[in-house]
Design an enzyme around this catalytic site. Structure first.
Site, PDB file in Angstrom:
ATOM      1  N   ASN A 142     -40.769  21.169   0.400  1.00  0.00           N
ATOM      2  CA  ASN A 142     -40.450  20.698  -0.947  1.00  0.00           C
ATOM      3  C   ASN A 142     -41.625  21.016  -1.875  1.00  0.00           C
ATOM      4  O   ASN A 142     -42.795  20.949  -1.471  1.00  0.00           O
ATOM      5  CB  ASN A 142     -40.100  19.211  -0.969  1.00  0.00           C
ATOM      6  CG  ASN A 142     -41.108  18.305  -0.304  1.00  0.00           C
ATOM      7  OD1 ASN A 142     -41.815  18.711   0.603  1.00  0.00           O
ATOM      8  ND2 ASN A 142     -41.169  17.077  -0.751  1.00  0.00           N
TER       9      ASN A 142
ATOM     10  N   GLU B 292     -42.853  19.972  -5.637  1.00  0.00           N
ATOM     11  CA  GLU B 292     -42.604  19.062  -6.760  1.00  0.00           C
ATOM     12  C   GLU B 292     -43.292  19.550  -8.030  1.00  0.00           C
ATOM     13  O   GLU B 292     -44.072  20.515  -8.025  1.00  0.00           O
ATOM     14  CB  GLU B 292     -43.071  17.652  -6.372  1.00  0.00           C
ATOM     15  CG  GLU B 292     -42.276  17.136  -5.175  1.00  0.00           C
ATOM     16  CD  GLU B 292     -42.592  15.698  -4.801  1.00  0.00           C
ATOM     17  OE1 GLU B 292     -43.608  15.137  -5.277  1.00  0.00           O
ATOM     18  OE2 GLU B 292     -41.796  15.134  -4.015  1.00  0.00           O
TER      19      GLU B 292
ATOM     20  N   CYS C 136     -36.161  21.110  -3.224  1.00  0.00           N
ATOM     21  CA  CYS C 136     -36.127  20.663  -1.829  1.00  0.00           C
ATOM     22  C   CYS C 136     -36.558  21.778  -0.869  1.00  0.00           C
ATOM     23  O   CYS C 136     -36.348  22.971  -1.137  1.00  0.00           O
ATOM     24  CB  CYS C 136     -34.721  20.245  -1.438  1.00  0.00           C
ATOM     25  SG  CYS C 136     -34.099  18.795  -2.279  1.00  0.00           S
TER      26      CYS C 136
ATOM     27  N   GLU D  10     -35.198  22.627   1.939  1.00  0.00           N
ATOM     28  CA  GLU D  10     -34.073  23.403   2.481  1.00  0.00           C
ATOM     29  C   GLU D  10     -33.715  24.575   1.566  1.00  0.00           C
ATOM     30  O   GLU D  10     -33.439  25.683   2.025  1.00  0.00           O
ATOM     31  CB  GLU D  10     -32.835  22.506   2.637  1.00  0.00           C
ATOM     32  CG  GLU D  10     -33.006  21.354   3.608  1.00  0.00           C
ATOM     33  CD  GLU D  10     -33.514  20.074   2.943  1.00  0.00           C
ATOM     34  OE1 GLU D  10     -34.352  20.144   2.027  1.00  0.00           O
ATOM     35  OE2 GLU D  10     -33.072  18.999   3.373  1.00  0.00           O
TER      36      GLU D  10
ATOM     37  N   CYS E 242     -29.970  16.607   1.187  1.00  0.00           N
ATOM     38  CA  CYS E 242     -29.281  16.092  -0.001  1.00  0.00           C
ATOM     39  C   CYS E 242     -28.006  16.909  -0.273  1.00  0.00           C
ATOM     40  O   CYS E 242     -27.804  17.994   0.283  1.00  0.00           O
ATOM     41  CB  CYS E 242     -30.208  16.103  -1.218  1.00  0.00           C
ATOM     42  SG  CYS E 242     -30.381  17.710  -1.996  1.00  0.00           S
TER      43      CYS E 242
ATOM     44  N   CYS F 214     -28.440  20.585  -1.452  1.00  0.00           N
ATOM     45  CA  CYS F 214     -28.805  21.522  -0.378  1.00  0.00           C
ATOM     46  C   CYS F 214     -27.608  21.830   0.513  1.00  0.00           C
ATOM     47  O   CYS F 214     -27.428  22.963   0.957  1.00  0.00           O
ATOM     48  CB  CYS F 214     -29.970  20.967   0.433  1.00  0.00           C
ATOM     49  SG  CYS F 214     -31.521  20.945  -0.510  1.00  0.00           S
TER      50      CYS F 214
HETATM   51  N1  THU Z   1     -36.373  16.368  -0.512  1.00  0.00           N
HETATM   52  C1  THU Z   1     -36.212  17.518   0.205  1.00  0.00           C
HETATM   53  O1  THU Z   1     -37.096  18.378   0.234  1.00  0.00           O
HETATM   54  N2  THU Z   1     -35.033  17.698   0.858  1.00  0.00           N
HETATM   55  C2  THU Z   1     -33.993  16.806   0.857  1.00  0.00           C
HETATM   56  O2  THU Z   1     -32.929  17.098   1.393  1.00  0.00           O
HETATM   57  C3  THU Z   1     -34.153  15.506   0.218  1.00  0.00           C
HETATM   58  C4  THU Z   1     -35.373  15.335  -0.603  1.00  0.00           C
HETATM   59  C5  THU Z   1     -37.628  16.174  -1.234  1.00  0.00           C
HETATM   60  C6  THU Z   1     -37.478  16.225  -2.725  1.00  0.00           C
HETATM   61  C7  THU Z   1     -38.690  15.435  -3.171  1.00  0.00           C
HETATM   62  O3  THU Z   1     -39.795  16.316  -3.242  1.00  0.00           O
HETATM   63  C8  THU Z   1     -38.921  14.443  -2.042  1.00  0.00           C
HETATM   64  O4  THU Z   1     -38.170  14.914  -0.944  1.00  0.00           O
HETATM   65  C9  THU Z   1     -38.502  13.018  -2.366  1.00  0.00           C
HETATM   66  O5  THU Z   1     -37.195  12.976  -2.828  1.00  0.00           O
END
Ligand code: THU
Length: 127
Positions: A44, A46, A55, A57, A87, A90
């Protein structure tokens, strides 16, 4: 989980180390296995403008697609909590490329079709 995916899980765990998550502090790593046997990883990423965060994925899938690999056998997901489920966004991106791929998280193997039943697909656009 099929033993053949143990290496993929390890690569997802390893990918977590590069997570850029200073805001949520929630590390996620993903490793996607292409039909050709190649693995692409993602974390991920940010942003201070929170909504721009991406994300793990989708980073892994977009890396693969941008290198010419569009068919996937399986994806492993690792997270700080150890059990994070992908999520909805994804899941939709996975199904764009490989509706029958396997998705591994929390030590279990799922088929994408059970995680995203009755998906919206490009087929609906042929009006
Ligand atoms: N996140 C992912 O990388 N994949 C997911 O399927 C769910 C959430 C990340 C996004 C964000 O950087 C952190 O998790 C908290 O939501």
């Amino acid at each position: 989980m099929d033993k053949k995916y143990e290496g993929l899980v390890k690569q997802a765990i390893e990918a977590m180390k590069n997570s850029y998550s200073p805001y949520s502090k929630f590390r996620v790593g993903a490793a996607v296995l292409t039909k050709e046997g190649k693995v692409f990883t993602g974390t991920n990423v940010e942003n201070a403008s929170y909504g721009l965060s991406m994300c793990a994925e989708r980073v892994a899938i977009f890396k693969a697609v941008s290198e010419g690999y569009t068919e996937f056998e399986a994806m492993a997901i690792a997270s700080a909590s150890g059990d994070a489920s992908p999520c909805g966004a994804c899941r939709q991106v996975m199904q764009e490329f490989s509706p029958n791929m396997k998705v591994i998280f929390a030590g279990k193997e799922f088929s994408l079709s059970e995680l995203l039943p009755r998906p919206f697909s490009g087929g609906s656009l042929n009006v």
